[in-house]
Design an enzyme around this catalytic site. Structure first.
Site, PDB file in Angstrom:
ATOM      1  N   LYS A 192      21.497  -5.554   3.544  1.00  0.00           N
ATOM      2  CA  LYS A 192      22.805  -5.762   3.365  1.00  0.00           C
ATOM      3  C   LYS A 192      23.724  -4.696   2.312  1.00  0.00           C
ATOM      4  O   LYS A 192      24.619  -4.281   2.688  1.00  0.00           O
ATOM      5  CB  LYS A 192      23.282  -6.981   2.819  1.00  0.00           C
ATOM      6  CG  LYS A 192      23.083  -8.284   3.724  1.00  0.00           C
ATOM      7  CD  LYS A 192      23.577  -9.497   3.378  1.00  0.00           C
ATOM      8  CE  LYS A 192      22.775 -10.189   2.441  1.00  0.00           C
ATOM      9  NZ  LYS A 192      21.249 -10.612   3.019  1.00  0.00           N
ATOM     10  N   GLY A 193      22.675  -4.385   1.370  1.00  0.00           N
ATOM     11  CA  GLY A 193      23.004  -3.444   0.248  1.00  0.00           C
ATOM     12  C   GLY A 193      23.874  -2.194   0.692  1.00  0.00           C
ATOM     13  O   GLY A 193      24.873  -1.726   0.347  1.00  0.00           O
ATOM     14  N   THR A 233      18.161 -22.130   0.656  1.00  0.00           N
ATOM     15  CA  THR A 233      18.783 -22.047  -0.832  1.00  0.00           C
ATOM     16  C   THR A 233      19.901 -23.294  -0.497  1.00  0.00           C
ATOM     17  O   THR A 233      19.921 -23.899   0.265  1.00  0.00           O
ATOM     18  CB  THR A 233      19.656 -20.519  -1.034  1.00  0.00           C
ATOM     19  OG1 THR A 233      19.725 -20.602  -2.305  1.00  0.00           O
ATOM     20  CG2 THR A 233      20.557 -20.260  -0.079  1.00  0.00           C
ATOM     21  N   ASP A 257      17.454 -10.306   2.974  1.00  0.00           N
ATOM     22  CA  ASP A 257      16.763  -9.141   2.744  1.00  0.00           C
ATOM     23  C   ASP A 257      16.866  -8.389   4.168  1.00  0.00           C
ATOM     24  O   ASP A 257      15.781  -7.663   4.437  1.00  0.00           O
ATOM     25  CB  ASP A 257      15.077  -9.408   2.435  1.00  0.00           C
ATOM     26  CG  ASP A 257      15.265 -10.205   1.230  1.00  0.00           C
ATOM     27  OD1 ASP A 257      15.788  -9.894   0.415  1.00  0.00           O
ATOM     28  OD2 ASP A 257      14.394 -11.226   1.217  1.00  0.00           O
ATOM     29  N   HIS A 315      20.440  -6.456  -4.618  1.00  0.00           N
ATOM     30  CA  HIS A 315      20.523  -5.230  -3.889  1.00  0.00           C
ATOM     31  C   HIS A 315      20.703  -4.230  -4.647  1.00  0.00           C
ATOM     32  O   HIS A 315      21.225  -4.016  -5.714  1.00  0.00           O
ATOM     33  CB  HIS A 315      21.354  -5.475  -2.483  1.00  0.00           C
ATOM     34  CG  HIS A 315      22.941  -5.656  -2.877  1.00  0.00           C
ATOM     35  ND1 HIS A 315      23.279  -6.775  -2.225  1.00  0.00           N
ATOM     36  CD2 HIS A 315      23.715  -5.014  -3.453  1.00  0.00           C
ATOM     37  CE1 HIS A 315      24.641  -6.903  -2.659  1.00  0.00           C
ATOM     38  NE2 HIS A 315      24.958  -5.758  -3.306  1.00  0.00           N
TER      39      HIS A 315
HETATM   40  P1  IMP Z   1      16.837 -20.256  -4.449  1.00  0.00           P
HETATM   41  O1  IMP Z   1      18.156 -19.772  -3.920  1.00  0.00           O
HETATM   42  O2  IMP Z   1      16.454 -19.664  -5.678  1.00  0.00           O
HETATM   43  O3  IMP Z   1      16.975 -21.785  -4.800  1.00  0.00           O
HETATM   44  O4  IMP Z   1      15.628 -20.207  -3.530  1.00  0.00           O
HETATM   45  C1  IMP Z   1      15.378 -21.079  -2.444  1.00  0.00           C
HETATM   46  C2  IMP Z   1      14.927 -20.137  -1.113  1.00  0.00           C
HETATM   47  O5  IMP Z   1      15.798 -19.018  -0.879  1.00  0.00           O
HETATM   48  C3  IMP Z   1      13.514 -19.218  -1.543  1.00  0.00           C
HETATM   49  O6  IMP Z   1      12.833 -19.403  -0.461  1.00  0.00           O
HETATM   50  C4  IMP Z   1      14.086 -18.132  -1.847  1.00  0.00           C
HETATM   51  O7  IMP Z   1      13.061 -17.209  -1.639  1.00  0.00           O
HETATM   52  C5  IMP Z   1      15.002 -17.717  -0.628  1.00  0.00           C
HETATM   53  N1  IMP Z   1      15.936 -16.852  -1.432  1.00  0.00           N
HETATM   54  C6  IMP Z   1      16.959 -17.053  -2.363  1.00  0.00           C
HETATM   55  N2  IMP Z   1      17.719 -16.050  -2.637  1.00  0.00           N
HETATM   56  C7  IMP Z   1      17.312 -14.922  -1.615  1.00  0.00           C
HETATM   57  C8  IMP Z   1      17.637 -13.482  -1.406  1.00  0.00           C
HETATM   58  O8  IMP Z   1      18.732 -12.811  -1.815  1.00  0.00           O
HETATM   59  N3  IMP Z   1      16.929 -13.075  -0.191  1.00  0.00           N
HETATM   60  C9  IMP Z   1      15.967 -13.674   0.374  1.00  0.00           C
HETATM   61  N4  IMP Z   1      15.532 -14.861   0.232  1.00  0.00           N
HETATM   62  C10 IMP Z   1      16.281 -15.525  -0.753  1.00  0.00           C
END
Ligand code: IMP
Length: 430
Positions: A16-17, A239, A13, A41
């Site tokens: 980047k978009g 992630t 966040d 984004h």
């Molecule tokens: P997952 O990618 O859905 O498994 O989430 C794992 C962690 O990564 C969590 O804390 C999410 O909030 C974070 N997360 C996943 N994708 C994004 C993103 O695009 N931006 C910010 N945080 C992300």
């Protein structure tokens, strides 16, 4: 001329978009190399808003080749939903301008069910995932039972793989007290879209090999941020993919030397969505003000983001790990309202100062940030397009970030508008 990889240098966040859109307008090929539709984004082009999750940013621009690399996990149903919304806005999406790697793993409805059931079972240890099935799909990939795009071309083979896959997942779902899936449900669902999806199947490494020989400009579009990297981030609150720049090579199938310049998108303060360590978090009126001014709500899940001061220790670490050549500094104008601005310059752990983020969650939770306080500029920088007009204290803040991280700011974004950008060094080297 060189290729460019764009990655987030914090917890995602970073904004980047807008930067990716600006770069993709100049690239020939735009490649996603990790993550999936957990990313999100918004691009605004000629007044039209496009929300992208899985599609590479190049897709909204005619004449660009968009590639979804093998490092991405692809939900084929979400792919078509996103495609239809974009097509309604007049975006052309065809195998001529979009290819998905034949060796990319697919996210199935069962992965989302497992993602949600596991989160529910974690109780206090909740990760706060996006619920998109990202983690369980990557787990299947490394466990060598994943379903890949190329499997859809061979229905009998696909059915055998689904049978093996579901022995694992149904046992897990049963144990978690959740509903199980029938193989038929999954098989029929996939066969129902196979004819539409298979034309998009491509040999992405080969397309890229050709693009490199033809001296095309390639943009590697990262998702999430370095601190969410499964190896280098705040594990287990991360992630399930590698989000660092090196993944641009493995997640798309090019040599490490072809990644080119690494642009680290860096917010002028810090945010994080979901659970996990965040040393400079301001769970107080300062954090509230940052969140309000920065409109810090997740694009994908709508969740409120946690906010805090800029953490130079964390960003320096991210820069070293990803080989960041320059920053795109975003959302500096959100700090316009502050009399004083703090930067974290070190951490204190058990009475000693340290200059890196340790890997142990126990140690991460025990860190106290050491702050340096800089005077604010309390005047508007929003929308500025030249250095000359910049308030002195804003320049001082930027210079201090450069000193502390050892990385130059290549561009500063001063509003969500595309032209509100001050370019110091061209990432493509032109
Ligand atoms: P997952 O990618 O859905 O498994 O989430 C794992 C962690 O990564 C969590 O804390 C999410 O909030 C974070 N997360 C996943 N994708 C994004 C993103 O695009 N931006 C910010 N945080 C992300």
């Amino acid at each position: 001329m060189r290729n460019v990889a764009v990655i987030g240098s914090q917890w995602g966040d970073e904004g980047k978009g807008k930067i990716v859109d600006w770069l993709s307008s100049r690239a020939d090929v735009v490649v996603r190399f990790q993550g999936g539709h957990n990313a999100g984004h918004t691009l605004v082009i000629d007044g039209v808003e496009y929300k992208l999750s899985l599609m590479p940013s190049g897709i909204v621009r005619p004449g660009k080749m968009s590639l979804i690399g093998n490092g991405v996990v692809v939900d084929p149903f979400a792919f078509f939903r996103e495609m239809e919304i974009l097509q309604e806005k007049g975006v052309e999406i065809m195998p001529d301008n979009l290819r998905i790697a034949e060796n990319a793993n697919l996210i199935l409805p069962v992965h989302q069910a497992v993602d949600k059931a596991l989160e529910a079972a974690r109780g206090k240890g909740l990760i706060g995932t996006t619920g998109r099935g990202i983690g369980p799909t990557y787990e299947d990939k490394v466990a060598r039972r994943g379903i890949r795009l190329c499997d859809l071309a061979y229905p009998e083979y696909l059915r055998e793989k689904l049978e093996r896959l579901m022995i694992h997942h149904n046992a897990l779902l049963k144990g978690l007290g959740a509903d199980v899936f029938t193989i038929e449900d999954l098989y029929d669902g996939l066969m129902g879209i196979a004819d539409r999806l298979l034309p998009f199947k491509g040999v992405v490494w080969k397309i890229l090999d050709g693009a490199i020989s033809d001296k095309k400009k390639i943009l590697f579009e990262g998702a999430q941020g370095t601190m969410l990297d499964v190896d280098h981030g705040t594990y287990p609150y991360v992630t399930s993919s590698n989000t660092v720049a090196a993944q641009a090579a493995t997640g798309s199938g090019i040599g490490a030397g072809s990644v080119g310049y690494v642009l680290g998108i860096t917010k002028a303060y810090t945010t994080r969505v979901g659970a996990g360590p965040f040393p400079t978090e301001q769970d107080n009126p300062t954090g509230e003000l940052l969140g309000q001014r920065g409109r810090e709500f997740g694009t994908v899940t709508g969740r409120k983001r946690r906010c805090g001061w800029f953490d130079a220790v964390q960003v320096r670490q991210a820069s070293a790990i990803s080989g960041i050549g320059g920053f795109a500094l975003t959302k500096l104008d959100i700090l316009d309202a502050f009399d004083e601005i703090r930067i974290c310059v070190a951490y204190e752990l058990n009475g000693k100062q340290i200059d890196y983020l340790p890997s142990s969650p126990v140690e991460q939770a025990a860190l106290t940030p050491v702050y340096e306080t800089l005077p604010g500029w309390t005047s508007e920088t929003s929308g500025m397009r030249s250095w000359d007009a910049f308030p002195q204290n804003a320049v001082r803040y930027i210079r201090r970030i450069e000193e502390l991280t050892g990385v130059r700011v290549a561009l500063v974004s001063t509003s969500p508008e595309r032209d509100d950008t001050i370019l110091i060094e061209d990432p493509f080297g032109e």
